[in-house]
Structure formats: C-alpha cells, structure tokens
Design a protein around this motif. Sequence first.
Motif, short mmCIF file in Angstrom:
data_model
loop_
_atom_site.label_atom_id
_atom_site.label_comp_id
_atom_site.label_asym_id
_atom_site.label_seq_id
_atom_site.Cartn_x
_atom_site.Cartn_y
_atom_site.Cartn_z
N ALA A 63 0.84 -1.20 0.00
CA ALA A 63 0.00 0.00 0.00
C ALA A 63 0.87 1.25 0.00
O ALA A 63 1.91 1.31 0.64
CB ALA A 63 -0.90 -0.01 1.24
N LYS A 64 0.45 2.26 -0.74
CA LYS A 64 1.11 3.56 -0.83
C LYS A 64 2.52 3.47 -1.43
O LYS A 64 3.33 4.38 -1.25
CB LYS A 64 1.19 4.23 0.54
CG LYS A 64 -0.16 4.54 1.16
CD LYS A 64 -0.02 5.25 2.47
CE LYS A 64 -1.37 5.56 3.08
NZ LYS A 64 -1.26 6.23 4.38
N ALA A 65 2.82 2.39 -2.14
CA ALA A 65 4.13 2.28 -2.79
C ALA A 65 4.13 3.13 -4.06
O ALA A 65 3.10 3.34 -4.70
CB ALA A 65 4.43 0.82 -3.13
N GLU A 66 5.32 3.64 -4.40
CA GLU A 66 5.46 4.38 -5.66
C GLU A 66 5.28 3.42 -6.84
O GLU A 66 5.39 2.19 -6.68
CB GLU A 66 6.85 5.03 -5.73
CG GLU A 66 7.12 6.03 -4.63
CD GLU A 66 6.30 7.30 -4.78
OE1 GLU A 66 5.91 7.62 -5.93
OE2 GLU A 66 6.05 7.96 -3.76
N ARG A 67 5.04 3.99 -8.01
CA ARG A 67 4.84 3.14 -9.19
C ARG A 67 6.10 2.34 -9.50
O ARG A 67 6.04 1.18 -9.88
CB ARG A 67 4.44 4.01 -10.39
CG ARG A 67 3.99 3.22 -11.59
CD ARG A 67 3.41 4.12 -12.64
NE ARG A 67 4.40 5.12 -13.07
CZ ARG A 67 4.13 6.13 -13.87
NH1 ARG A 67 2.90 6.30 -14.31
NH2 ARG A 67 5.07 6.98 -14.24
N SER A 68 7.27 2.97 -9.34
CA SER A 68 8.53 2.27 -9.53
C SER A 68 9.62 2.98 -8.75
O SER A 68 9.49 4.16 -8.40
CB SER A 68 8.91 2.20 -11.02
OG SER A 68 9.16 3.49 -11.51
#
Length: 199
Positions: A45-50
């Motif tokens: 959750a709330k991770a950046e796209r890459s």
Amino acid sequence: MTLPVLEHYADGSYRSELRWNPTCKSADHRPIPVRVVEYTLPGIAKAERSYRLVTTVLQPQRAPAEELAILYHERWEIETAFDEFKTHLRGTQRVLRSKTPELVRQEVWGFLLAHFALRGLMHDAALGALPRARDPDTMSFTHTLRVVRRTLPHMAAIPPSGPRPPRMRSADGAPRGGSGTREPQPRPRRAPRREAKDE
C-alpha cells in the motif's frame, strides 16, 4: 534524470553513468560510473509506481540487485529510530536538561537504554502475538510508549539504596529518631483509562 543503459547485467540491473549537466556545481565534467537497479513493490500500500536505486557498487556479484533493493528500504528504519528517540521519547520537548558534559553523556545513555528497553518489549510482544507471531516493524512505538507510561506508576518502586529498615517507635506509638516528618503516603490509584483490546 536520464540514465543511459550502457550494459545489462544478469540480475536485472544495468551499468550507467551520471553525466555533468548545467545544474551541477562541480568543476569536474567527467561522468561517474554507476549501476542502476529499477524495481517495483507490488501489493504494498502507498508504494510508488517504480523505484530506481543508483549505486557505485558496479559488480553484481558483490551486491545483487534484489539484495540492494531490500537493504535500501531497511536503511530507512534508522530514520524512524531517530524520530522515536528525538520526538517521542523526550516527552518534555527539551533537548537535554544536563549542564555538564559528563551529565549529558549520562542522560544520553539513559535515553538510549529506555529506547532499547521499549524496542525489546515490542520485539518480545511481536514474537508472542497470537494467533501467530508478527513482524516487530508493524508495531507502533508511540502506542508502546503510552502503555509503558500508564503502567509504570502502578509498579512497586524500590530506591537505589534498597528498601528502608522498619522505623523504631516509642511506647506511645510515635516514630523515634526523626525530625517529626510524616511517612510518605502512597498515591491514590487513578481511575483506569480506556485501553485498546490488544494491550
């Protein structure tokens, strides 16, 4: 930032270089050789796209891409520890109360020991959690601190010199050999606060 792909490695990383650009203040315009690891964190959750990690460790066998990605996120945990130590544990919002170098060192050791004790308590609680153990990183430091602060006043306190010997009393029941001061009275127990189920 544009990082040209100069060579692909078996672990998924690639060799690149940091090149001088007009915003650089360095007088040295030579490119800096680097290795780039690009990865994603699916299911977080709330991770950046890459994510893109740049390192000067150019040999994949010395530091595989997956290992670097894991260590990069673990590295930020020290920032969390600094926040716990400086913001939450101090409580009084004063940096340090001591006025001499020796007492400052003693006070810092006290803070470090208190932080270590709280983290140890969180670790034991996480491993003993039911129905199964959980990762200690998922536990809240501020919640643990509040629980300990609420619990400590109810613990029996023993002075550093040990328990006091019984005081002698005269025939009329008054204490002897003192200056007439009253015995310290225990503090009345406060009404319990509402606590979370998992405490």
